[in-house]
Motif scaffolding. Structure first.
Motif, PDB file in Angstrom:
ATOM      1  N   ALA A 154     -27.582  24.564 -17.641  1.00 36.11           N
ATOM      2  CA  ALA A 154     -27.931  25.664 -16.708  1.00 36.11           C
ATOM      3  C   ALA A 154     -27.131  26.910 -17.061  1.00 36.11           C
ATOM      4  CB  ALA A 154     -27.628  25.228 -15.275  1.00 36.11           C
ATOM      5  N   ASP A 155     -27.827  27.992 -17.331  1.00 41.03           N
ATOM      6  CA  ASP A 155     -27.145  29.230 -17.723  1.00 41.03           C
ATOM      7  C   ASP A 155     -27.098  30.254 -16.615  1.00 41.03           C
ATOM      8  OD1 ASP A 155     -26.481  28.506 -20.321  1.00 41.03           O
ATOM      9  OD2 ASP A 155     -28.563  28.810 -20.945  1.00 41.03           O
ATOM     10  N   ARG A 156     -27.933  30.069 -15.622  1.00 37.95           N
ATOM     11  CA  ARG A 156     -27.957  31.008 -14.504  1.00 37.95           C
ATOM     12  C   ARG A 156     -27.880  30.189 -13.216  1.00 37.95           C
ATOM     13  NH1 ARG A 156     -31.471  36.534 -14.179  1.00 37.95           N
ATOM     14  NH2 ARG A 156     -29.778  37.324 -15.468  1.00 37.95           N
ATOM     15  N   ILE A 157     -26.786  30.405 -12.483  1.00 38.18           N
ATOM     16  CA  ILE A 157     -26.495  29.517 -11.365  1.00 38.18           C
ATOM     17  C   ILE A 157     -26.262  30.321 -10.085  1.00 38.18           C
ATOM     18  CG2 ILE A 157     -24.871  27.760 -10.508  1.00 38.18           C
ATOM     19  CD1 ILE A 157     -24.294  28.059 -13.917  1.00 38.18           C
ATOM     20  N   VAL A 158     -26.864  29.870  -8.995  1.00 37.06           N
ATOM     21  CA  VAL A 158     -26.562  30.416  -7.674  1.00 37.06           C
ATOM     22  C   VAL A 158     -25.775  29.353  -6.921  1.00 37.06           C
ATOM     23  CG1 VAL A 158     -27.517  31.238  -5.472  1.00 37.06           C
ATOM     24  CG2 VAL A 158     -28.632  31.880  -7.626  1.00 37.06           C
ATOM     25  N   VAL A 159     -24.647  29.747  -6.353  1.00 37.94           N
ATOM     26  CA  VAL A 159     -23.860  28.832  -5.530  1.00 37.94           C
ATOM     27  C   VAL A 159     -23.906  29.338  -4.096  1.00 37.94           C
ATOM     28  CG1 VAL A 159     -21.549  27.912  -5.057  1.00 37.94           C
ATOM     29  CG2 VAL A 159     -22.296  28.229  -7.431  1.00 37.94           C
ATOM     30  N   LYS A 160     -24.221  28.443  -3.159  1.00 44.52           N
ATOM     31  CA  LYS A 160     -24.176  28.813  -1.746  1.00 44.52           C
ATOM     32  C   LYS A 160     -23.092  28.004  -1.063  1.00 44.52           C
ATOM     33  CE  LYS A 160     -25.157  28.612   2.783  1.00 44.52           C
ATOM     34  NZ  LYS A 160     -25.008  27.534   3.805  1.00 44.52           N
ATOM     35  N   ILE A 161     -22.223  28.674  -0.316  1.00 42.72           N
ATOM     36  CA  ILE A 161     -21.199  27.936   0.413  1.00 42.72           C
ATOM     37  C   ILE A 161     -21.348  28.191   1.906  1.00 42.72           C
ATOM     38  CG2 ILE A 161     -19.387  29.709   0.049  1.00 42.72           C
ATOM     39  CD1 ILE A 161     -17.567  26.961  -0.336  1.00 42.72           C
ATOM     40  N   GLY A 162     -21.257  27.112   2.684  1.00 45.29           N
ATOM     41  CA  GLY A 162     -21.522  27.173   4.122  1.00 45.29           C
ATOM     42  C   GLY A 162     -20.271  27.400   4.953  1.00 45.29           C
ATOM     43  N   THR A 163     -20.507  27.841   6.171  1.00 49.14           N
ATOM     44  CA  THR A 163     -19.424  28.106   7.118  1.00 49.14           C
ATOM     45  C   THR A 163     -18.528  26.890   7.317  1.00 49.14           C
ATOM     46  OG1 THR A 163     -20.844  29.664   8.286  1.00 49.14           O
ATOM     47  CG2 THR A 163     -18.958  28.825   9.503  1.00 49.14           C
ATOM     48  N   SER A 164     -19.155  25.724   7.446  1.00 46.66           N
ATOM     49  CA  SER A 164     -18.381  24.520   7.743  1.00 46.66           C
ATOM     50  C   SER A 164     -17.363  24.206   6.644  1.00 46.66           C
ATOM     51  CB  SER A 164     -19.316  23.334   7.954  1.00 46.66           C
ATOM     52  OG  SER A 164     -20.180  23.216   6.848  1.00 46.66           O
ATOM     53  N   THR A 165     -17.629  24.675   5.429  1.00 44.02           N
ATOM     54  CA  THR A 165     -16.714  24.433   4.312  1.00 44.02           C
ATOM     55  C   THR A 165     -15.655  25.529   4.195  1.00 44.02           C
ATOM     56  OG1 THR A 165     -18.656  23.558   3.196  1.00 44.02           O
ATOM     57  CG2 THR A 165     -16.688  23.819   1.859  1.00 44.02           C
ATOM     58  N   LEU A 166     -16.035  26.746   4.569  1.00 43.59           N
ATOM     59  CA  LEU A 166     -15.159  27.907   4.367  1.00 43.59           C
ATOM     60  C   LEU A 166     -14.168  28.144   5.493  1.00 43.59           C
ATOM     61  CD1 LEU A 166     -17.399  30.853   3.117  1.00 43.59           C
ATOM     62  CD2 LEU A 166     -15.406  29.902   1.977  1.00 43.59           C
ATOM     63  N   ILE A 167     -14.564  27.744   6.700  1.00 46.89           N
ATOM     64  CA  ILE A 167     -13.790  28.126   7.887  1.00 46.89           C
ATOM     65  C   ILE A 167     -13.133  26.900   8.514  1.00 46.89           C
ATOM     66  CG2 ILE A 167     -13.895  29.345  10.111  1.00 46.89           C
ATOM     67  CD1 ILE A 167     -14.813  31.109   7.819  1.00 46.89           C
ATOM     68  N   ARG A 168     -11.843  27.047   8.799  1.00 45.11           N
ATOM     69  CA  ARG A 168     -11.147  25.969   9.500  1.00 45.11           C
ATOM     70  C   ARG A 168     -11.508  26.020  10.976  1.00 45.11           C
ATOM     71  NH1 ARG A 168      -7.066  23.984   6.398  1.00 45.11           N
ATOM     72  NH2 ARG A 168      -6.347  25.263   4.664  1.00 45.11           N
ATOM     73  N   HIS A 169     -11.151  24.968  11.704  1.00 45.17           N
ATOM     74  CA  HIS A 169     -11.546  24.893  13.115  1.00 45.17           C
ATOM     75  C   HIS A 169     -10.951  26.018  13.961  1.00 45.17           C
ATOM     76  CE1 HIS A 169     -13.929  21.413  12.607  1.00 45.17           C
ATOM     77  NE2 HIS A 169     -12.933  20.772  11.995  1.00 45.17           N
ATOM     78  N   ASN A 170      -9.811  26.573  13.507  1.00 41.47           N
ATOM     79  CA  ASN A 170      -9.183  27.667  14.257  1.00 41.47           C
ATOM     80  C   ASN A 170      -9.709  29.041  13.823  1.00 41.47           C
ATOM     81  OD1 ASN A 170      -8.099  27.844  11.736  1.00 41.47           O
ATOM     82  ND2 ASN A 170      -5.985  27.509  12.347  1.00 41.47           N
TER      83      ASN A 170
END
Ligand code: ADP
Length: 258
Positions: free
Chosen positions: A1-17
């Protein structure tokens, strides 16, 4: 794969606080930079603006009014971009913010402009486009004429626009299971999915779960768009974003939609 889109979700990026997870952002910056340096075209679609904005403002509850969410998102968006910018700098990369609306698919002129921007950014050796929906322009959560709906579907639209080889959807779960693992502890990971039919949608809790947005439902809608365009999507756990490098090395992780 030479062209890649990555999506990252809120649940992964943000801690509970409501604090951004800096470890995740740093590792994500490392993985994306590594790919960029290997000559790949890389685009990130990032959620998390409202979550980060809540942290900045010291809110412990997501505001109910859409206009308040828009205000919080605009505050969180700059903070989030600052974190990405700083993290990417460590690897000699720069962050390029792109805030999109449905105009990019609805109006030829907007489409041309966004494509030109992508082309110029991807021609630079060290720029990484970071995309979010332009929340202050798009109207209400329910207005499907102006909203993409959510970043899951936005990431599929971006993958279609730039004709990506692969969409990597990073979430807080190892892949797509034959039932919601939160409710069914012995649910089994599905290795590959070839079509988004009603039986598959049923496994995600069916239509209308979480008001029809978020959760697995929107990820399956994204997968449907990807399959329609004969592209591929991998749903994998983003708690260690270096998994992106494992995926491109051919490791068998997550669920492949192909
Ligand atoms: P993100 O914030 O990464 O976009 P969401 O929290 O919106 O992620 O969606 C991921 C969640 O979807 C999982 O944590 C899980 O609870 C839920 N889910 C529902 N059905 C399934 C399924 N069949 N397989 C995996 N996860 C599922």
């Amino acid at each position: 794969a030479d062209r890649i889109v990555v999506k990252i979700g809120t649940s992964t990026l943000i801690r509970h606080n409501s604090q951004a997870n800096l470890q995740v952002i740093k590792q994500l910056a490392y993985a994306l930079s590594t790919l960029r340096k290997a000559g790949k075209d890389v685009v990130l679609v990032s959620s998390g603006a409202i979550g980060v904005g809540m942290g900045v403002l010291g809110l412990n509850q997501r505001p109910h009014k859409v206009s308040e969410q828009q205000a919080v998102a605009s505050i969180g968006q700059t903070e989030l971009m600052q974190l990405y910018s700083k993290a990417l700098q460590e690897y000699g990369m720069v962050a390029a913010q792109m805030l999109l609306t449905r105009d990019v698919t609805d109006y030829p002129e907007s489409h041309t402009n966004v494509m030109n921007t992508f082309q110029e950014l991807l021609a630079l050796p060290n720029a990484i486009p970071i995309i979010n929906e332009n929340d202050s322009v798009t109207v209400t959560e329910m207005d499907h004429h102006t909203k993409f709906g959510d970043n899951d579907q936005l990431s599929a639209i971006v993958a279609n626009l730039i004709d990506a080889d692969l969409l990597i959807m990073l979430s807080d779960i190892d892949g797509f299971y034959n039932a919601n693992p939160l409710k069914v502890p012995n649910a089994k990971l599905i290795d590959q999915v070839h079509a988004i039919d009603p039986d598959i949608i049923e496994l995600a809790g069916g239509h209308g779960s979480k008001f029809g947005t978020g959760g697995m439902t929107t990820k399956l809608k994204a997968a449907k768009m990807i399959l329609k365009h004969h592209q591929e999507m991998i749903l994998a756990n983003g708690k260690e974003p270096s998994i992106i490098l494992n995926i491109l090395a051919g490791d068998d992780v997550g669920t492949l939609f192909t």
